[in-house]
Design an enzyme around this catalytic site. Sequence first.
Site, PDB file in Angstrom:
ATOM      1  N   GLU A 248       0.815  -1.214   0.000  1.00 56.17           N
ATOM      2  CA  GLU A 248       0.000   0.000   0.000  1.00 56.17           C
ATOM      3  C   GLU A 248       0.852   1.268   0.000  1.00 56.17           C
ATOM      4  O   GLU A 248       0.401   2.319  -0.463  1.00 56.17           O
ATOM      5  CB  GLU A 248      -0.917   0.019   1.230  1.00 56.17           C
ATOM      6  CG  GLU A 248      -1.977  -1.066   1.264  1.00 56.17           C
ATOM      7  CD  GLU A 248      -3.056  -0.866   0.217  1.00 56.17           C
ATOM      8  OE1 GLU A 248      -3.372   0.301  -0.094  1.00 56.17           O
ATOM      9  OE2 GLU A 248      -3.572  -1.873  -0.294  1.00 56.17           O
ATOM     10  N   GLU A 257      -1.366   9.553   0.342  1.00 55.96           N
ATOM     11  CA  GLU A 257      -1.721   9.194  -1.032  1.00 55.96           C
ATOM     12  C   GLU A 257      -1.053  10.152  -2.018  1.00 55.96           C
ATOM     13  O   GLU A 257      -1.157  11.378  -1.887  1.00 55.96           O
ATOM     14  CB  GLU A 257      -3.238   9.236  -1.189  1.00 55.96           C
ATOM     15  CG  GLU A 257      -3.729   8.785  -2.548  1.00 55.96           C
ATOM     16  CD  GLU A 257      -5.246   8.680  -2.601  1.00 55.96           C
ATOM     17  OE1 GLU A 257      -5.771   8.447  -3.706  1.00 55.96           O
ATOM     18  OE2 GLU A 257      -5.887   8.822  -1.543  1.00 55.96           O
ATOM     19  N   ASN A 295     -14.407   6.032   7.520  1.00 53.61           N
ATOM     20  CA  ASN A 295     -13.360   5.187   8.081  1.00 53.61           C
ATOM     21  C   ASN A 295     -12.548   5.931   9.132  1.00 53.61           C
ATOM     22  O   ASN A 295     -12.145   5.343  10.145  1.00 53.61           O
ATOM     23  CB  ASN A 295     -12.441   4.670   6.976  1.00 53.61           C
ATOM     24  CG  ASN A 295     -13.045   3.501   6.220  1.00 53.61           C
ATOM     25  OD1 ASN A 295     -13.764   2.690   6.790  1.00 53.61           O
ATOM     26  ND2 ASN A 295     -12.767   3.420   4.927  1.00 53.61           N
TER      27      ASN A 295
END
Length: 395
Positions: A248, A257, A295
């Site tokens: 990831e 990100e 989340n």
Amino acid sequence: MRLKRLGLGRHVRAGLVGAAVLAAAGGTLFAAGPPAMLLAADATDNPITGFTGKCIDVADANTANGTAVQLYDCNGTGAQRWSSPGDGTLRAFGKCLDIQAAGTTDGTSVWLWDCHGEANQQWVITEAHDIVNPATDRCLDVRGYDNANRTPLQIWPCTGAANQKWFDSKVESPPANDSVGDGGRGDAPAGFVVSEDQFNAMFPARNSFYTYGGLTAALGAYPGFATSGDDTTKKREAAAFLANVGHETGGLTHVTEQNTANHPHYCDPGQPNGCPAGQSAYYGRGPIQLSWNFNYRAAGDALGIDLLNNPGLVESDASVAWKTALWYWNTQSGPGTMTPHDAMTNNSGFGQTIRSINGALECDGKNPAQVQNRVANYLRFVQVLVTTPGDNLVC
């Protein structure tokens, strides 16, 4: 935990012990540790080792209204001497432990303030060693389950976790074998199957943010991680977790990100509480690249950290970042049918961890190259840990 109201402004519940349990001359309130690390039953007035070994402290011994109340190394100074005159208040320097601005929401800080006896200064000590504010039905809590000096104290729903357990050294020492419930957030387990040298070998080019210490500090959030089953199972789970987070994050090189164009896409305004940190605040961060406002809220609620309002903690605090990854691994099934933790402990295989993390985009032939990259990580890491990979590696 619910408190039953009996009359105006008064609350009681079964098992509550009056605040006068504090020594009249003032006692030191210590945060408890997990059962294995508590003081011996015959120890007196010693610092508690374990979760914190630290005390409720008035920041910098400042007596001004609004001074933060925090966690700090026990030092026996007046900043850590608390007493109660029997009116439900807890006092240091003649002032009261007070919920900031009479707040009632999860995560509201506590501070020192002139005593006035209102509901936000009322505390009840339970037989379970919680310190409860009856008006909010919330416990005195160490923010983020962090044991660092100057960690703020706050109110949070009572969970039974060790970061909500307190003992008065003038009255008692925590019993050696008392089972302090950890609410799934206990101290880091001993004997983690990955050494620091092995971690370094797995991620030789990692970002300095991703420290081994940050990982081990976070392990206590989910003490079943890499401690369930036989030695092979423990090593396989650790390898599987690190293989996925390595994928990831490009080998733990990226904290956030990289495609900033995607950052505004992770706010679902229809979710409870919306996106208070902003439309573009819920992009992927940390080892598991936690994303979406819902989340952040769910992870924060589970960990006792207000990530919905402060998502940036996942990219500024290594322990918080690792905790969010462990939260997903141990509690979320995503597009799969089981959590990654369960997949590795019930021998369903590494492939099911991929399905639970990103199966909708990678499994069943959708992106075999991504799947193979995860598998390659896993096969390398089980070699580092000197174990075998097991079956069912792909999804």
